[in-house]
Design an enzyme around this catalytic site. Structure first.
Site, PDB file in Angstrom:
ATOM      1  N   GLY A 140      45.077  35.137  50.864  1.00  0.00           N
ATOM      2  CA  GLY A 140      44.874  36.395  49.939  1.00  0.00           C
ATOM      3  C   GLY A 140      43.235  36.638  50.327  1.00  0.00           C
ATOM      4  O   GLY A 140      42.566  36.214  51.135  1.00  0.00           O
TER       5      GLY A 140
ATOM      6  N   HIS B  33      31.580  66.414  61.445  1.00  0.00           N
ATOM      7  CA  HIS B  33      31.884  65.799  62.921  1.00  0.00           C
ATOM      8  C   HIS B  33      30.790  65.106  63.476  1.00  0.00           C
ATOM      9  O   HIS B  33      29.722  65.488  63.223  1.00  0.00           O
ATOM     10  CB  HIS B  33      32.241  67.009  63.843  1.00  0.00           C
ATOM     11  CG  HIS B  33      32.662  66.596  65.180  1.00  0.00           C
ATOM     12  ND1 HIS B  33      33.724  65.953  65.305  1.00  0.00           N
ATOM     13  CD2 HIS B  33      31.861  66.694  66.576  1.00  0.00           C
ATOM     14  CE1 HIS B  33      33.789  65.556  66.752  1.00  0.00           C
ATOM     15  NE2 HIS B  33      32.692  66.038  67.435  1.00  0.00           N
TER      16      HIS B  33
ATOM     17  N   GLU C  47      37.931  36.445  52.767  1.00  0.00           N
ATOM     18  CA  GLU C  47      36.847  36.943  52.604  1.00  0.00           C
ATOM     19  C   GLU C  47      35.571  35.892  52.929  1.00  0.00           C
ATOM     20  O   GLU C  47      34.619  35.880  53.549  1.00  0.00           O
ATOM     21  CB  GLU C  47      36.304  37.867  51.553  1.00  0.00           C
ATOM     22  CG  GLU C  47      37.053  39.073  51.332  1.00  0.00           C
ATOM     23  CD  GLU C  47      36.673  39.812  50.221  1.00  0.00           C
ATOM     24  OE1 GLU C  47      36.880  41.070  50.067  1.00  0.00           O
ATOM     25  OE2 GLU C  47      35.863  39.490  49.154  1.00  0.00           O
TER      26      GLU C  47
ATOM     27  N   GLU D 141      30.984  34.486  24.743  1.00  0.00           N
ATOM     28  CA  GLU D 141      31.128  34.125  26.121  1.00  0.00           C
ATOM     29  C   GLU D 141      30.916  32.551  26.341  1.00  0.00           C
ATOM     30  O   GLU D 141      29.787  32.059  25.892  1.00  0.00           O
ATOM     31  CB  GLU D 141      29.943  34.997  27.025  1.00  0.00           C
ATOM     32  CG  GLU D 141      29.846  34.620  28.299  1.00  0.00           C
ATOM     33  CD  GLU D 141      31.269  34.648  29.184  1.00  0.00           C
ATOM     34  OE1 GLU D 141      31.898  36.063  29.152  1.00  0.00           O
ATOM     35  OE2 GLU D 141      31.649  33.627  29.542  1.00  0.00           O
TER      36      GLU D 141
ATOM     37  N   GLY E  76      44.656  29.098  51.790  1.00  0.00           N
ATOM     38  CA  GLY E  76      45.091  30.473  51.292  1.00  0.00           C
ATOM     39  C   GLY E  76      44.905  31.644  52.243  1.00  0.00           C
ATOM     40  O   GLY E  76      44.239  31.601  53.126  1.00  0.00           O
TER      41      GLY E  76
ATOM     42  N   ALA F 200      40.442  33.914  49.830  1.00  0.00           N
ATOM     43  CA  ALA F 200      40.465  32.952  51.044  1.00  0.00           C
ATOM     44  C   ALA F 200      39.800  33.936  52.383  1.00  0.00           C
ATOM     45  O   ALA F 200      38.836  33.154  53.064  1.00  0.00           O
ATOM     46  CB  ALA F 200      41.780  32.649  51.215  1.00  0.00           C
TER      47      ALA F 200
HETATM   48  C1  LIG Z   1      35.157  35.373  45.048  1.00  0.00           C
HETATM   49  C2  LIG Z   1      35.794  36.643  44.165  1.00  0.00           C
HETATM   50  C3  LIG Z   1      35.472  37.943  44.841  1.00  0.00           C
HETATM   51  C4  LIG Z   1      36.158  39.109  43.979  1.00  0.00           C
HETATM   52  N1  LIG Z   1      35.772  40.298  44.712  1.00  0.00           N
HETATM   53  C5  LIG Z   1      36.214  41.357  44.233  1.00  0.00           C
HETATM   54  C6  LIG Z   1      35.711  42.708  44.583  1.00  0.00           C
HETATM   55  O1  LIG Z   1      35.040  42.741  45.610  1.00  0.00           O
HETATM   56  N2  LIG Z   1      36.152  43.662  43.714  1.00  0.00           N
HETATM   57  C7  LIG Z   1      36.946  43.637  42.641  1.00  0.00           C
HETATM   58  O2  LIG Z   1      37.302  44.656  42.107  1.00  0.00           O
HETATM   59  N3  LIG Z   1      37.292  42.422  42.066  1.00  0.00           N
HETATM   60  C8  LIG Z   1      36.825  41.127  42.895  1.00  0.00           C
HETATM   61  N4  LIG Z   1      37.067  39.847  42.359  1.00  0.00           N
HETATM   62  C9  LIG Z   1      37.764  39.983  41.029  1.00  0.00           C
HETATM   63  C10 LIG Z   1      37.114  40.311  39.858  1.00  0.00           C
HETATM   64  O3  LIG Z   1      36.166  39.354  39.704  1.00  0.00           O
HETATM   65  C11 LIG Z   1      38.027  40.074  38.589  1.00  0.00           C
HETATM   66  O4  LIG Z   1      39.060  40.750  38.543  1.00  0.00           O
HETATM   67  C12 LIG Z   1      37.091  40.608  37.427  1.00  0.00           C
HETATM   68  O5  LIG Z   1      36.078  39.953  37.263  1.00  0.00           O
HETATM   69  C13 LIG Z   1      38.076  40.571  36.219  1.00  0.00           C
HETATM   70  O6  LIG Z   1      37.350  40.757  35.030  1.00  0.00           O
HETATM   71  P1  LIG Z   1      37.590  40.356  33.492  1.00  0.00           P
HETATM   72  O7  LIG Z   1      36.653  40.860  32.611  1.00  0.00           O
HETATM   73  O8  LIG Z   1      39.088  40.633  33.427  1.00  0.00           O
HETATM   74  O9  LIG Z   1      37.385  38.839  33.649  1.00  0.00           O
HETATM   75  P2  LIG Z   1      36.332  37.972  33.821  1.00  0.00           P
HETATM   76  O10 LIG Z   1      35.092  38.799  34.672  1.00  0.00           O
HETATM   77  O11 LIG Z   1      36.399  36.653  34.556  1.00  0.00           O
HETATM   78  O12 LIG Z   1      35.465  37.744  32.349  1.00  0.00           O
HETATM   79  C14 LIG Z   1      36.277  36.784  31.721  1.00  0.00           C
HETATM   80  C15 LIG Z   1      35.000  36.179  30.706  1.00  0.00           C
HETATM   81  O13 LIG Z   1      35.567  35.347  29.601  1.00  0.00           O
HETATM   82  C16 LIG Z   1      35.037  34.196  29.481  1.00  0.00           C
HETATM   83  N5  LIG Z   1      35.826  33.618  28.748  1.00  0.00           N
HETATM   84  C17 LIG Z   1      37.292  32.840  28.890  1.00  0.00           C
HETATM   85  N6  LIG Z   1      37.631  32.370  28.006  1.00  0.00           N
HETATM   86  C18 LIG Z   1      36.590  32.541  27.003  1.00  0.00           C
HETATM   87  C19 LIG Z   1      36.590  31.842  25.597  1.00  0.00           C
HETATM   88  N7  LIG Z   1      37.871  31.195  25.274  1.00  0.00           N
HETATM   89  N8  LIG Z   1      35.904  32.056  24.800  1.00  0.00           N
HETATM   90  C20 LIG Z   1      34.477  32.658  25.525  1.00  0.00           C
HETATM   91  N9  LIG Z   1      34.588  33.326  26.906  1.00  0.00           N
HETATM   92  C21 LIG Z   1      35.607  33.061  27.344  1.00  0.00           C
HETATM   93  C22 LIG Z   1      34.787  33.685  30.847  1.00  0.00           C
HETATM   94  O14 LIG Z   1      33.662  32.676  31.000  1.00  0.00           O
HETATM   95  C23 LIG Z   1      34.449  35.024  31.658  1.00  0.00           C
HETATM   96  O15 LIG Z   1      32.992  35.220  31.844  1.00  0.00           O
HETATM   97  C24 LIG Z   1      36.719  38.747  42.754  1.00  0.00           C
HETATM   98  C25 LIG Z   1      36.942  37.603  42.375  1.00  0.00           C
HETATM   99  C26 LIG Z   1      36.320  36.318  43.058  1.00  0.00           C
HETATM  100  C27 LIG Z   1      36.613  34.957  42.487  1.00  0.00           C
END
Ligand SMILES: Cc1cc2nc3c(=O)[nH]c(=O)nc-3n(C[C@H](O)[C@H](O)[C@H](O)COP(=O)(O)OP(=O)(O)OC[C@H]3O[C@@H](n4cnc5c(N)ncnc54)[C@H](O)[C@@H]3O)c2cc1C
Length: 459
Positions: A177, A438, A182, A32, A175, A180
Site C-alpha cells: 500500500g 504552455h 512511500e 490526547e 506491504g 509501504a
Molecule cells: C506514514 C504515514 C504517512 C501518511 N501520509 C499521508 C498523506 O500524505 N496524506 C494524508 O492525507 N494522510 C496520510 N496519512 C494518514 C493520516 O495520517 C491519517 O489518515 C490521519 O492522521 C487521521 O487523522 P485522525 O484525526 O483520524 O487520527 P490521528 O491523526 O491518528 O489522531 C488520533 C489521535 O488520537 C489519540 N488517541 C487515540 N486513542 C486515544 C484515547 N483513548 N485517549 C486519548 N487520545 C487517544 C492518538 O494518540 C492520536 O494522536 C499517513 C499516515 C501514515 C502512518
C-alpha cells in the site's frame, strides 16, 4: 466530575473541534494520549513527505545523465541529519500547540488516555468528565499481520521508520500500500537495498491500468516480490530473515532492517466502548450515520476511527463540517462529501479522484475512457518522459467527468484540476474552455480532454 460543552478525544483531525468552538465561547476538554497533533503531524503525512522530497531529489540526480548532467561523485544523503531535521520540525510544531491551549481559557487539555465509563462519561488520568457533546477522533495505528515469528523480532512500523537515524544497508518491506511504498521508496532512493514483499499487487485499490503501470515502472528500479507469501520471519545477529514463497519458489531473504506496513487498525480498543452502546463494525471501526453520529446520542466520531477514508484531508473535512453545522449554523444536516482524492508520493507519483473504471463497470455506467501519456505533451518532451499518463473517465451521455487518474511527475498536483472540476460537477467541455499555460504539466490533462471530446462526438 467536570462538565464541558465539548469533549474531543484525539488531537489529529479532532483539533477542528477544539479551538474553533472555543473561540465561540464553548468550554472544550481536549484529550490526547501522545504528542499533540495526531498521526499526520507526528508520524504520518508531514515527516513522510519531508523524507520523500529529498528522496525525489536523489532519484532525479540518479537519472541526471540523460539530461547531460554528470555529478563528479554520486550524491550522498546525510541521513542522520535529515531525520533529525524532520523530527525537530514536527516536534517543534507539535510542542507549539500546548501553549496555545494553555493560553485559551475555554480549553482544558488532558494528557492521557480517555476511556468511556458510560455513554456520556469519560475518565482520564483519574478525573471524570461529562459533556453535552463528545467527539471521538481517536484515529488508527499500524496493524501487525499474523506472520509466524514476526511477534518476536524487532521490526519497524512507519512510526519507527520515520525516526530511525541510521540508514540500513538492506531492508525488507512487507506491504504494497501507499505507506509501504512511500517509505520503502525513500529508503531505497537514499541507498538502502530494499526488497518489497507484496501479498497481492502494489496499489491494488487504484484503477487497474494505474496499478499495471505503477508495477511496470516501479519494478524496473526496485526489487519486488508480487503475490508472495511469507512463511516465517527470524532474527539473529542483527539480521532479519524471511522465508518467502514467490512464483512457486521458496526464497530466503536477509536484511538489516524490516519494515511492516500492511495497513491500520482502529484505536477503538483503547476507548472502553464496552461500557457504552457505541457500536463498531466487524473491522473494529466506529459505526456512524450520515450525520457522523454514533449509536449514542450526542456522541460523534470522525476520521480514521470510522474507517471511511484514511486521510488527513478527509478528517479535516469531517471536523470542519461538524463545527460548521453544529456550532455555526446550529442545524443537523447530513455530510455530503465532494469527491475525496488521494495521492501516493513515490516515483512515479500516483493520484486519483472519483471512480475507477472497474467501479463504473460494476455500477453499469455508460462511460468513455481515454488515456494521454506524459510523452504526448510539450513538457513531457522537456522531461524526456517515457512513462506515465493521465486517464480520464466521463459519462457518455453528458460528458460529465466521473474519475481522473494520474501516474507520473507531480501527479499529486496535476490531479487538482480534476478535483475542482469534479467538485463542481464539470464536464469534458469545461476542461476545454480554459486556456492552459504552455507548456505546463496540466496540458496533459487538456490533451486527455481533447481525446475524450473526440470520443464523445463519435459515440
Ligand atoms: C506514514 C504515514 C504517512 C501518511 N501520509 C499521508 C498523506 O500524505 N496524506 C494524508 O492525507 N494522510 C496520510 N496519512 C494518514 C493520516 O495520517 C491519517 O489518515 C490521519 O492522521 C487521521 O487523522 P485522525 O484525526 O483520524 O487520527 P490521528 O491523526 O491518528 O489522531 C488520533 C489521535 O488520537 C489519540 N488517541 C487515540 N486513542 C486515544 C484515547 N483513548 N485517549 C486519548 N487520545 C487517544 C492518538 O494518540 C492520536 O494522536 C499517513 C499516515 C501514515 C502512518
Amino acid at each position: 466530575m467536570k462538565h464541558y460543552d465539548i469533549i474531543v478525544i484525539g488531537t489529529g483531525g479532532g483539533t477542528k473541534l477544539v479551538t474553533p468552538p472555543s473561540k465561540l465561547g464553548y468550554k472544550v476538554a481536549a484529550i490526547e494520549k501522545e504528542s499533540l497533533g495526531g498521526t499526520c503531524l507526528n508520524r504520518g503525512c508531514i515527516p513522510s513527505k519531508m523524507l520523500l522530497y529529498p528522496a525525489e531529489i536523489m532519484t532525479l540526480a540518479a537519472r541526471s545523465e540523460k539530461f547531460q548532467i554528470r555529478f563528479p561523485e554520486k550524491p550522498q544523503v546525510d541521513f542522520k541529519t535529515l531525520i533529525e531535521r524532520i523530527s525537530k520540525t514536527v516536534d517543534d510544531d507539535s510542542a507549539s500547540i500546548l501553549p496555545a491551549y494553555e493560553k485559551n481559557p475555554n480549553i482544558d487539555y488532558f494528557a492521557g488516555t480517555a476511556r468511556f465509563l458510560s455513554n456520556d462519561t469519560i475518565s482520564v488520568n483519574g478525573e471524570t468528565l461529562k459533556a453535552d457533546r463528545i467527539f471521538i477522533a481517536a484515529g488508527a495505528r499500524p496493524a501487525i499481520p499474523d506472520i509466524p515469528g514476526l511477534d518476536s523480532v524487532p521490526f519497524m512500523t512507519s512510526r519507527e521508520a520515520l525516526r530511525r537515524t541510521e540508514l540500513p544497508r538492506s531492508m525488507i518491506v512487507i506491504g504494497g500500500g501507499f505507506i509501504a511504498l512511500e517509505l520503502g521508496f525513500a529508503y531505497s532512493a537514499f541507498g538502502t537495498d530494499v526488497t518489497f514483499l507484496v501479498r497481492d499487487r502494489m496499489l491494488k485499490h487504484e484503477d487497474k491500468e494505474i496499478t499495471d503501470e505503477f508495477e511496470r515502472i516501479f519494478t524496473q528500479s526496485h526489487n519486488v516480490l508480487l503475490r508472495s507469501k511469507i512463511q516465517k520471519i527470524e532474527y539473529s545477529e542483527n539480521m532479519f530473515f524471511a522465508d518467502v514463497i514467490a512464483d512457486g519458489k521458496t526464497v530466503r531473504l536477509e536484511a538489516e532492517a524490516l519494515l511492516v506496513a500492511t495497513g491500520v487498525r482502529a484505536n477503538t480498543d483503547l476507548l472502553g466502548l464496552e461500557n457504552t452502546e457505541i457500536q463498531t463494525d466487524e473491522r473494529g471501526y466506529i459505526r456512524v450515520n450520515e450525520y457522523l453520529e454514533t449509536s449514542v446520542p450526542n456522541v460523534y466520531a470522525l476520521g480514521d476511527v470510522i474507517g471511511r477514508y484514511f486521510y488527513r484531508h478527509s478528517v479535516n473535512f469531517e471536523g470542519e463540517f461538524l463545527f460548521r453545522t453544529l456550532y455555526r449554523e446550529k442545524k443537523r444536516v447530513p455530510i455530503e462529501y465532494p469527491p475525496v482524492p488521494h495521492a501516493v508520493f513515490t516515483h512515479p507519483q500516483v493520484a486519483k479522484v472519483g471512480k475507477t473504471e472497474e467501479e463504473l463497470i460494476l455500477e453499469n455506467v455508460d462511460y468513455i475512457s481515454v488515456k494521454n501519456p506524459y510523452s504526448a505533451s510539450a513538457t513531457g518532451m522537456a522531461r524526456l518522459s517515457d512513462s506515465g499518463f493521465i486517464k480520464l473517465l466521463a459519462e457518455k451521455k453528458t460528458g460529465r467527468v466521473l474519475g481522473a487518474h494520474a501516474i507520473g511527475d507531480e501527479a499529486s498536483n496535476v490531479i487538482h484540476l480534476f478535483i475542482l472540476l469534479m467538485t463542481m460537477n464539470g464536464t469534458v467541455d469545461d476542461l476545454l474552455r480554459m486556456i492552459y499555460i504552455h507548456p505546463a504539466l496540466p496540458e496533459i490533462a487538456r490533451n486527455a480532454a481533447r481525446k475524450a471530446k473526440e470520443l464523445l462526438q463519435t459515440n
